[in-house]
Write a protein that holds these residues in place. Structure first.
Motif, PDB file in Angstrom:
ATOM      1  N   LEU A   1      92.960 -37.612 -62.754  1.00 43.96           N
ATOM      2  CA  LEU A   1      93.936 -37.603 -61.872  1.00 43.96           C
ATOM      3  C   LEU A   1      93.408 -36.793 -60.785  1.00 43.96           C
ATOM      4  O   LEU A   1      93.787 -37.186 -59.345  1.00 43.96           O
ATOM      5  CB  LEU A   1      95.437 -37.388 -62.281  1.00 43.96           C
ATOM      6  CG  LEU A   1      96.131 -38.473 -63.446  1.00 43.96           C
ATOM      7  CD1 LEU A   1      97.403 -37.728 -63.949  1.00 43.96           C
ATOM      8  CD2 LEU A   1      96.259 -39.504 -62.740  1.00 43.96           C
ATOM      9  N   LEU A   2      93.043 -35.678 -61.162  1.00 47.09           N
ATOM     10  CA  LEU A   2      92.333 -34.807 -60.177  1.00 47.09           C
ATOM     11  C   LEU A   2      91.325 -35.407 -59.253  1.00 47.09           C
ATOM     12  O   LEU A   2      91.332 -35.270 -58.218  1.00 47.09           O
ATOM     13  CB  LEU A   2      91.950 -33.566 -60.762  1.00 47.09           C
ATOM     14  CG  LEU A   2      91.488 -32.459 -59.930  1.00 47.09           C
ATOM     15  CD1 LEU A   2      92.974 -31.488 -59.271  1.00 47.09           C
ATOM     16  CD2 LEU A   2      90.801 -31.336 -60.927  1.00 47.09           C
ATOM     17  N   ALA A   3      90.419 -36.261 -60.046  1.00 47.15           N
ATOM     18  CA  ALA A   3      89.574 -37.058 -59.252  1.00 47.15           C
ATOM     19  C   ALA A   3      89.965 -37.891 -58.340  1.00 47.15           C
ATOM     20  O   ALA A   3      89.142 -38.149 -57.257  1.00 47.15           O
ATOM     21  CB  ALA A   3      88.638 -37.687 -60.347  1.00 47.15           C
ATOM     22  N   LEU A   4      91.192 -38.395 -58.459  1.00 46.77           N
ATOM     23  CA  LEU A   4      91.595 -39.423 -57.564  1.00 46.77           C
ATOM     24  C   LEU A   4      92.449 -38.704 -56.448  1.00 46.77           C
ATOM     25  O   LEU A   4      92.843 -39.580 -55.571  1.00 46.77           O
ATOM     26  CB  LEU A   4      92.543 -40.281 -58.581  1.00 46.77           C
ATOM     27  CG  LEU A   4      92.320 -41.367 -59.397  1.00 46.77           C
ATOM     28  CD1 LEU A   4      93.310 -41.968 -60.142  1.00 46.77           C
ATOM     29  CD2 LEU A   4      91.353 -42.389 -58.621  1.00 46.77           C
ATOM     30  N   GLY A   5      92.725 -37.474 -56.598  1.00 50.68           N
ATOM     31  CA  GLY A   5      93.185 -36.546 -55.208  1.00 50.68           C
ATOM     32  C   GLY A   5      94.499 -36.104 -55.591  1.00 50.68           C
ATOM     33  O   GLY A   5      94.904 -35.525 -54.518  1.00 50.68           O
ATOM     34  N   PHE A   6      95.075 -36.584 -56.656  1.00 53.28           N
ATOM     35  CA  PHE A   6      96.348 -35.766 -57.139  1.00 53.28           C
ATOM     36  C   PHE A   6      96.689 -34.343 -56.952  1.00 53.28           C
ATOM     37  O   PHE A   6      95.391 -33.868 -57.412  1.00 53.28           O
ATOM     38  CB  PHE A   6      96.973 -36.390 -58.055  1.00 53.28           C
ATOM     39  CG  PHE A   6      97.664 -37.848 -58.220  1.00 53.28           C
ATOM     40  CD1 PHE A   6      98.507 -38.250 -57.421  1.00 53.28           C
ATOM     41  CD2 PHE A   6      96.721 -38.845 -58.500  1.00 53.28           C
ATOM     42  CE1 PHE A   6      99.062 -39.555 -57.362  1.00 53.28           C
ATOM     43  CE2 PHE A   6      96.989 -40.407 -58.446  1.00 53.28           C
ATOM     44  CZ  PHE A   6      98.192 -40.513 -57.921  1.00 53.28           C
ATOM     45  N   THR A   7      97.610 -33.962 -56.527  1.00 48.74           N
ATOM     46  CA  THR A   7      97.704 -32.387 -57.002  1.00 48.74           C
ATOM     47  C   THR A   7      98.285 -32.175 -58.313  1.00 48.74           C
ATOM     48  O   THR A   7      99.260 -32.653 -58.929  1.00 48.74           O
ATOM     49  CB  THR A   7      98.729 -31.698 -56.032  1.00 48.74           C
ATOM     50  OG1 THR A   7      98.414 -31.913 -54.715  1.00 48.74           O
ATOM     51  CG2 THR A   7      99.025 -30.365 -56.521  1.00 48.74           C
ATOM     52  N   VAL A   8      97.495 -31.815 -59.184  1.00 49.36           N
ATOM     53  CA  VAL A   8      97.765 -31.757 -60.696  1.00 49.36           C
ATOM     54  C   VAL A   8      98.099 -30.449 -61.254  1.00 49.36           C
ATOM     55  O   VAL A   8      97.446 -29.372 -61.019  1.00 49.36           O
ATOM     56  CB  VAL A   8      96.490 -32.319 -61.548  1.00 49.36           C
ATOM     57  CG1 VAL A   8      96.608 -32.294 -62.867  1.00 49.36           C
ATOM     58  CG2 VAL A   8      96.027 -33.519 -60.924  1.00 49.36           C
TER      59      VAL A   8
END
Length: 310
Positions: A153-160
């Motif tokens: 999810l981090l790689a997709l740009g989300f704030t995780v």
């Protein structure tokens, strides 16, 4: 000769027999057999599913380790007849499957896809979703599976963000721990994914108080364990609009009873415990590596901390 007892449902043997034998042979071990029946004193290792008929491990005097086929060990960890190392299953197939299922449902809720999939014909309602970087996703449980999902999810740009009972560190992820950390983590979480183990300490992690700590209109995704959620509290939060939607893959009773409110609630998606599954080919490689390690005197992988319950 090493004797490896396969103790699982009979239908699992057909799927695992060949992969196990190939994987163990590939480690360089040659003098071994993988069987479904053996004299207890001959057994060195047990490849184990907790729904097996084998429940008394005291009858195996020469047992070296129990190699679990499941990621979860909650139904076996309290077995007092276990006096040897117990290893849970963490394999690449399980990790990849969970990462894909979680990512799919996070994107579904992030993009608001239900509005079009279930939309009213003729209704033109162009609501533009935020970018991933403007959406906070919280992962509760930062073990192997939680970490894999967080990184994707981090790689997709989300704030995780992430929460665990003890301190963890994952590059790019804001990690919290402990009771106060849970409230802080949930306070900004627009989508929450539960990947905690099932222990007395994690039961009802999402309850009336913690659900109320989340932003109004947040989403809940549970591919972890059914008891992580107080079902009555979640239903009340859905009815009030505090939680916009819950996507649930695991339940306290499975199969989920036909009369359970989740089946009929318009803001609940039920999936039948399919988020991820142990794959025989990749699971066999993990089991074989642990047998090799044990025979070489090396530390076992994925050893269960029985005091912690996982």
């Amino acid at each position: 000769m090493l004797t490896i007892l396969f103790a699982a449902r009979p239908d699992r043997w057909d799927a695992y027999e060949a992969p196990l034998k190939r994987a163990i042979a590939a480690t360089g071990l040659t003098d071994f057999r993988v069987v479904t029946e053996a004299a207890p004193e001959e057994v060195d290792y047990i490849v184990y599913a907790p729904n097996s008929d084998v429940q008394d491990f005291s009858i195996f005097p020469n047992l070296k380790a129990i190699l679990n086929l499941w990621a979860g060990v909650e139904t076996i960890v309290g077995n007092t007849t276990i006096t040897v190392p117990l290893c849970r299953m963490v394999d690449t197939g399980l990790r990849e499957g969970m990462r894909e299922w979680v990512t799919g449902h996070v994107l579904r809720h992030h993009l608001g896809m239900d509005a079009q999939i279930k939309g009213t014909p003729g209704l033109w309602d162009p609501r533009i979703p935020p970018l991933a970087r403007n959406r906070t996703v919280a992962i509760l449980g930062l073990g192997e599976l939680g970490t894999a999902c967080a990184e994707t999810l981090l790689a997709l740009g989300f704030t995780v963000t992430g929460w665990s009972r003890s301190p963890k560190s994952i590059p790019g992820v804001s990690c919290f721990h402990g009771p106060d950390g849970l409230t802080e983590c949930l306070s900004a979480a627009e989508i929450v994914v539960l990947l905690l183990p099932n222990t007395p300490a994690t039961e009802n992690t999402l309850n009336a108080r913690t659900l109320a700590a989340m932003p109004r209109g947040a989403f809940v995704i549970n591919p972890g364990r059914g008891p992580l959620i107080d079902d009555d509290a979640l239903l009340a939060a859905l009815d009030s609009g505090q939680i916009a939607h819950a996507t649930l893959d695991v339940f306290r009773v499975e199969p989920l009873p036909a009369d359970h409110p989740y089946w009929h609630h318009p803001q609940v998606t039920v999936t039948p415990h399919i988020a991820s599954e142990t794959r025989p080919e990749t699971a066999a490689e993990v089991i074989a590596e642990n047998i090799r390690r044990s025979e070489s005197g090396e530390p076992l992988l994925h050893l269960v901390d029985r005091s912690a319950g996982y």
